[in-house]
Design an enzyme around this catalytic site. Sequence first.
Site, PDB file in Angstrom:
ATOM      1  N   TYR A  89       5.898   0.446   6.705  1.00  0.00           N
ATOM      2  CA  TYR A  89       5.038  -0.885   7.043  1.00  0.00           C
ATOM      3  C   TYR A  89       5.791  -1.724   6.783  1.00  0.00           C
ATOM      4  O   TYR A  89       5.885  -3.477   5.979  1.00  0.00           O
ATOM      5  CB  TYR A  89       4.684  -0.368   5.263  1.00  0.00           C
ATOM      6  CG  TYR A  89       3.986   0.580   4.922  1.00  0.00           C
ATOM      7  CD1 TYR A  89       2.408   0.610   6.252  1.00  0.00           C
ATOM      8  CD2 TYR A  89       4.120   1.540   4.021  1.00  0.00           C
ATOM      9  CE1 TYR A  89       2.132   1.947   5.795  1.00  0.00           C
ATOM     10  CE2 TYR A  89       3.861   2.810   4.613  1.00  0.00           C
ATOM     11  CZ  TYR A  89       2.425   3.204   4.853  1.00  0.00           C
ATOM     12  OH  TYR A  89       1.539   4.083   5.173  1.00  0.00           O
ATOM     13  N   GLU A 144      -0.185  13.924   4.400  1.00  0.00           N
ATOM     14  CA  GLU A 144      -0.224  12.517   5.664  1.00  0.00           C
ATOM     15  C   GLU A 144       1.255  11.827   4.563  1.00  0.00           C
ATOM     16  O   GLU A 144       1.117  10.122   4.898  1.00  0.00           O
ATOM     17  CB  GLU A 144      -1.385  11.597   5.765  1.00  0.00           C
ATOM     18  CG  GLU A 144      -2.963  12.928   5.911  1.00  0.00           C
ATOM     19  CD  GLU A 144      -4.077  12.150   5.269  1.00  0.00           C
ATOM     20  OE1 GLU A 144      -3.885  10.744   5.135  1.00  0.00           O
ATOM     21  OE2 GLU A 144      -5.165  12.943   5.659  1.00  0.00           O
ATOM     22  N   PRO A 145       2.447  12.393   4.354  1.00  0.00           N
ATOM     23  CA  PRO A 145       3.060  11.599   4.622  1.00  0.00           C
ATOM     24  C   PRO A 145       3.475  10.251   5.723  1.00  0.00           C
ATOM     25  O   PRO A 145       4.248  10.779   6.453  1.00  0.00           O
ATOM     26  CB  PRO A 145       4.049  12.315   4.186  1.00  0.00           C
ATOM     27  CG  PRO A 145       3.976  13.142   5.376  1.00  0.00           C
ATOM     28  CD  PRO A 145       2.477  13.546   5.222  1.00  0.00           C
ATOM     29  N   GLY A 185       1.723   9.677   0.109  1.00  0.00           N
ATOM     30  CA  GLY A 185       2.083   8.557  -0.689  1.00  0.00           C
ATOM     31  C   GLY A 185       4.052   9.371  -1.412  1.00  0.00           C
ATOM     32  O   GLY A 185       3.286   8.903  -2.602  1.00  0.00           O
ATOM     33  N   ARG A 213       6.270  -7.379   2.870  1.00  0.00           N
ATOM     34  CA  ARG A 213       5.736  -6.049   1.190  1.00  0.00           C
ATOM     35  C   ARG A 213       6.554  -6.871   0.381  1.00  0.00           C
ATOM     36  O   ARG A 213       5.825  -6.805  -0.811  1.00  0.00           O
ATOM     37  CB  ARG A 213       6.805  -4.812   1.627  1.00  0.00           C
ATOM     38  CG  ARG A 213       6.569  -4.067   2.899  1.00  0.00           C
ATOM     39  CD  ARG A 213       6.805  -2.815   3.083  1.00  0.00           C
ATOM     40  NE  ARG A 213       6.483  -1.896   1.536  1.00  0.00           N
ATOM     41  CZ  ARG A 213       6.871  -1.324   1.470  1.00  0.00           C
ATOM     42  NH1 ARG A 213       8.049  -1.616   1.352  1.00  0.00           N
ATOM     43  NH2 ARG A 213       6.402  -0.392  -0.011  1.00  0.00           N
ATOM     44  N   CYS A 216       6.305 -21.218   5.625  1.00  0.00           N
ATOM     45  CA  CYS A 216       6.295 -22.608   4.688  1.00  0.00           C
ATOM     46  C   CYS A 216       5.116 -22.168   2.998  1.00  0.00           C
ATOM     47  O   CYS A 216       4.525 -23.424   3.217  1.00  0.00           O
ATOM     48  CB  CYS A 216       5.193 -23.767   5.616  1.00  0.00           C
ATOM     49  SG  CYS A 216       4.080 -22.444   6.348  1.00  0.00           S
ATOM     50  N   GLU A 217       5.353 -21.606   2.821  1.00  0.00           N
ATOM     51  CA  GLU A 217       4.983 -21.160   1.042  1.00  0.00           C
ATOM     52  C   GLU A 217       6.012 -20.359   1.016  1.00  0.00           C
ATOM     53  O   GLU A 217       7.231 -19.853   1.354  1.00  0.00           O
ATOM     54  CB  GLU A 217       3.523 -20.061   1.924  1.00  0.00           C
ATOM     55  CG  GLU A 217       2.819 -20.563   1.848  1.00  0.00           C
ATOM     56  CD  GLU A 217       1.299 -20.173   2.694  1.00  0.00           C
ATOM     57  OE1 GLU A 217       1.060 -18.680   2.323  1.00  0.00           O
ATOM     58  OE2 GLU A 217       0.979 -19.976   3.952  1.00  0.00           O
ATOM     59  N   TYR A 261       2.336  -6.831  -1.948  1.00  0.00           N
ATOM     60  CA  TYR A 261       2.613  -5.957  -3.216  1.00  0.00           C
ATOM     61  C   TYR A 261       4.038  -6.162  -3.874  1.00  0.00           C
ATOM     62  O   TYR A 261       4.877  -4.550  -4.645  1.00  0.00           O
ATOM     63  CB  TYR A 261       1.739  -4.819  -3.029  1.00  0.00           C
ATOM     64  CG  TYR A 261       2.294  -4.002  -1.366  1.00  0.00           C
ATOM     65  CD1 TYR A 261       3.373  -3.468  -1.313  1.00  0.00           C
ATOM     66  CD2 TYR A 261       0.993  -3.811  -0.916  1.00  0.00           C
ATOM     67  CE1 TYR A 261       3.960  -3.016  -0.301  1.00  0.00           C
ATOM     68  CE2 TYR A 261       1.770  -3.054   0.553  1.00  0.00           C
ATOM     69  CZ  TYR A 261       2.850  -2.625   0.739  1.00  0.00           C
ATOM     70  OH  TYR A 261       3.540  -2.340   1.946  1.00  0.00           O
TER      71      TYR A 261
HETATM   72  N1  PLP Z   1      -3.542   8.746   4.315  1.00  0.00           N
HETATM   73  C1  PLP Z   1      -3.779   7.883   3.916  1.00  0.00           C
HETATM   74  C2  PLP Z   1      -5.213   7.835   4.254  1.00  0.00           C
HETATM   75  C3  PLP Z   1      -3.373   6.607   3.906  1.00  0.00           C
HETATM   76  O1  PLP Z   1      -4.103   5.039   3.646  1.00  0.00           O
HETATM   77  C4  PLP Z   1      -2.168   6.460   3.567  1.00  0.00           C
HETATM   78  C5  PLP Z   1      -1.313   4.506   3.561  1.00  0.00           C
HETATM   79  O2  PLP Z   1      -1.961   4.131   2.971  1.00  0.00           O
HETATM   80  C6  PLP Z   1      -1.507   7.343   3.909  1.00  0.00           C
HETATM   81  C7  PLP Z   1      -1.390   8.257   4.365  1.00  0.00           C
HETATM   82  C8  PLP Z   1       0.352   6.944   4.865  1.00  0.00           C
HETATM   83  O3  PLP Z   1       0.875   7.008   2.842  1.00  0.00           O
HETATM   84  P1  PLP Z   1       2.481   6.978   2.636  1.00  0.00           P
HETATM   85  O4  PLP Z   1       3.453   6.330   3.438  1.00  0.00           O
HETATM   86  O5  PLP Z   1       2.668   6.338   1.196  1.00  0.00           O
HETATM   87  O6  PLP Z   1       3.298   8.307   2.363  1.00  0.00           O
END
Ligand code: PLP
Length: 404
Positions: A360, A263-264, A222, A302, A332-333, A306
Amino acid sequence: MSQFLSTEQLRSIADEYGTPLYVYHAEKITEQYTRLQKAFEKSSTRFFYASKALTNINILRHILSLGCNIDCSSINEVHLAVKAGFAPKNILYTSNGIAFSEIEEAVSLGVNINIDSLSNLEKFGKKYGHSYPVGIRLRPNIMAGGNLKISTGHEKSKFGIPIEQLDAILALVKEENLFIAGLHVHTGSEIKDVSVFMQVADIFSELVPHFPEARFLDLGGGFKVPYKEDETGTDVPLLGEKVGEFVNGLKQKLSRDFEVWFEPGKFIVSECGYFITQVNVLKQSGTIQFAGVNSGFNHLIRPMFYESYHRIKNISNPDAPLLHYSIVGNICETDTFAWNRELNEIREGDYLVFYNAGAYGYEMASNYNARFKPAQVLVINGKVQLISRRDVFEDLLRNQIEVL
Ligand code: PLP
């Protein structure tokens, strides 16, 4: 100096490989990972790249070569990680709402697992007891992240076991003699404010005395990256400093060592990616000047999904005067990438580049409207290499069975 691909490089890659096209720059990934390592060098922190952001095997292998670990959100991502060459101990499967059979498969592969429901935790306990360490994914009831659609830790979110159910978790741990190796929280995506991570750290320090075997505290992903020119991302060095203080404090208080895990996804691959499209049509409608490109939300969802912002540049006419355009797709939307955006004058045939397209982007692409998925190329050590080809007509029929 920050690693980036120039307008000229992007133009020549587009000429060679055609559009629409995803382009990734390996050295930018290296730069981002190095920034993380540097910021956290004083604490024992492990980074698991959230592979859902971009799973091309060459990207995974490049990330592996940097010494990074990997986080997976499906059993197939786990298999991809194994195929890419990650050792099971460096693979983490952070599950959400999955069938227990996937957890059994993950155990058979020997990877780290975070479980996010009481139901799966109970099944896990009954089958494995104390024999296999496991992490618990918790929901901290914190609202954080860029917007509601990418917030995962609030009290209406489906993710994780709500922390108010701590008593039920503890009862299960006791009853099934579970080996709880760590705690996990992911509050959402695009979290700029370091204090959100530290709020979770505070929750961990309250909870962890209940889990005497816990050795890792996983703060999820995140980290925010800049999307607009004047934006800044998460202050990673500050976060590194705060996390160091937190772990040292906890170690002294509990006389136990902890590793912090992150977990980036976006932080590692967002800025390495460029999505190149070409303008099919210009259409004036009242005061709106539409520029319609040879792509749509089928390739980059994206903005429509969102409301994400992608910087866009006309790399075919970079010195022309600035005018206002709505950049739209050919789906088509309603399919708008940007409303009323200032761009160098656009002509039909010009290349428009979308920045921050590594995370993403391709990963969420589809064949909607029976359009082909774009090709992907990787720029590494100055070499441009095709890493997945553009779809061809047969791909649209690949899984279909003609019964009529
Ligand atoms: N870890 C978990 C459990 C997630 O659901 C996500 C994103 O959906 C991430 C890590 C990675 O998030 P970001 O790409 O924002 O670092």
